[in-house]
Design an enzyme around this catalytic site. Sequence first.
Site, PDB file in Angstrom:
ATOM      1  N   SER A   1      -2.200   2.634   5.296  1.00  0.00           N
ATOM      2  CA  SER A   1      -2.109   1.407   6.088  1.00  0.00           C
ATOM      3  C   SER A   1      -3.473   0.728   6.229  1.00  0.00           C
ATOM      4  CB  SER A   1      -1.487   1.739   7.446  1.00  0.00           C
ATOM      5  OG  SER A   1      -1.147   0.582   8.156  1.00  0.00           O
TER       6      SER A   1
ATOM      7  N   ASP B   1     -11.604  -4.064  -4.655  1.00  0.00           N
ATOM      8  CA  ASP B   1     -11.459  -5.356  -5.336  1.00  0.00           C
ATOM      9  C   ASP B   1     -12.751  -6.161  -5.333  1.00  0.00           C
ATOM     10  OD1 ASP B   1      -8.886  -4.597  -5.777  1.00  0.00           O
ATOM     11  OD2 ASP B   1      -7.948  -6.197  -4.598  1.00  0.00           O
TER      12      ASP B   1
ATOM     13  N   LYS C   1       1.211   2.612   2.104  1.00  0.00           N
ATOM     14  CA  LYS C   1       1.926   1.873   3.146  1.00  0.00           C
ATOM     15  C   LYS C   1       1.350   0.465   3.203  1.00  0.00           C
ATOM     16  CE  LYS C   1       3.330   1.939   8.021  1.00  0.00           C
ATOM     17  NZ  LYS C   1       2.678   0.714   8.531  1.00  0.00           N
TER      18      LYS C   1
END
Length: 399
Positions: free
Chosen positions: A303, A314, A328
């Site tokens: 999460s 990224d 999740k």
Amino acid sequence: MNKNIKLKNAIIAIILTNLITVSLVVLLPIPFFGGKRLISKDLYDFTKRYDKLLKVENLIKNNYVDKKTIDENKLIEGAINGMVDSVGDPYTVYLDKQQFEDLLTQTRGSYGGVGIVVGEKEGKLTVIAPIEDSPAEKAGIKAGDIILKVDGKEISAKELEKAVSMMRGKEGTKVILTIFREGKGVKDYELTRSIIVLKTVKSQVLKGDIGYIRITSFDENTADEFEKAFEKLQKQNIKGLVLDLRDNPGGLLDTSVAIADMILPQGTIVYTIDTNGKKDVWKSDPQNINMPLVVLVNEGSASASEILSGAIRDFKAGTLIGTKTFGKGLVQNIIDLKDGTGLKVTIARYYTPSGECIQGKGIMPDIVYDLPKELKDKQLPIDEDPQIKKAIEVLMTKI
């Protein structure tokens, strides 16, 4: 109409059960009389939709053999529970007064329980991570363990909040968890509940002037704790940073975003898309830590941990080391129903800056480096942890 409004309307419909008059029910089959509409089409459609529910309630109240024992509030609560359960999402749940208070208490930093964060994985009630220094961690419960029973009662992923409620309780009381672990089989763990105090950030300086910060969950105080820990490490002239998110089950979205903002240069940290296609974007400002970074993750990182580690990946702002994360990628909102109860509803999916939704997939680290099997069930000091040693090794090549 979005999911929140639909659910609220459904709940209102149930609460209004006893307010709908007999005359209205009589008129429902004939919404027109003498060419004139007796009730609006919207009201007719709305009431017709719940006609069966009203009939069942009346049949129970009028026919049940012990009808004097019927508690109308319990009928309503049961109907609401059934409605929410039918969504089929273990993270969308109706919270009774105790569950709602427990959830609010947990995000504030302490509660009574055994210290386990659970989730649904492949249809099973799975330990996302035990909380550090909790009874569960001390007993040896691990991320990935499957909970089969609580106090001898079978429990499933569909009953996630019920399981959480059953595991919580007063300090000093006991609870037995029946756990299945791959390669180990089934085992009962008798745990004594304690007050779980969530000190979510720990830090120290490792050899080679490497800073180390461990975040165990993301609650209301975590961002401030992280900022103070990093400033303290900076004063000790660290040259690189290990950010340990292993077995961090997540927490508050805004907290993970706030920490990402401190770490990353300017750009998109995360975005969400809801049921209506509405996109919300969280961005970072140009200020960042500007030093070599390694992030440790594993199957217990979930999460909010995945939001932070996914953004770092990224941005290419650090190297992820460890094993694939939990997966999740759903965002929940907590709605106060103003009577002591609440509704936790999945309102959106989140996406990393590159546009990846990791729901059910997880994040694969840049360097896959698992712990040896013989060390997985042991509590390792930092200077004996192979993954931390690997992180230091990687950082030393970047300093």
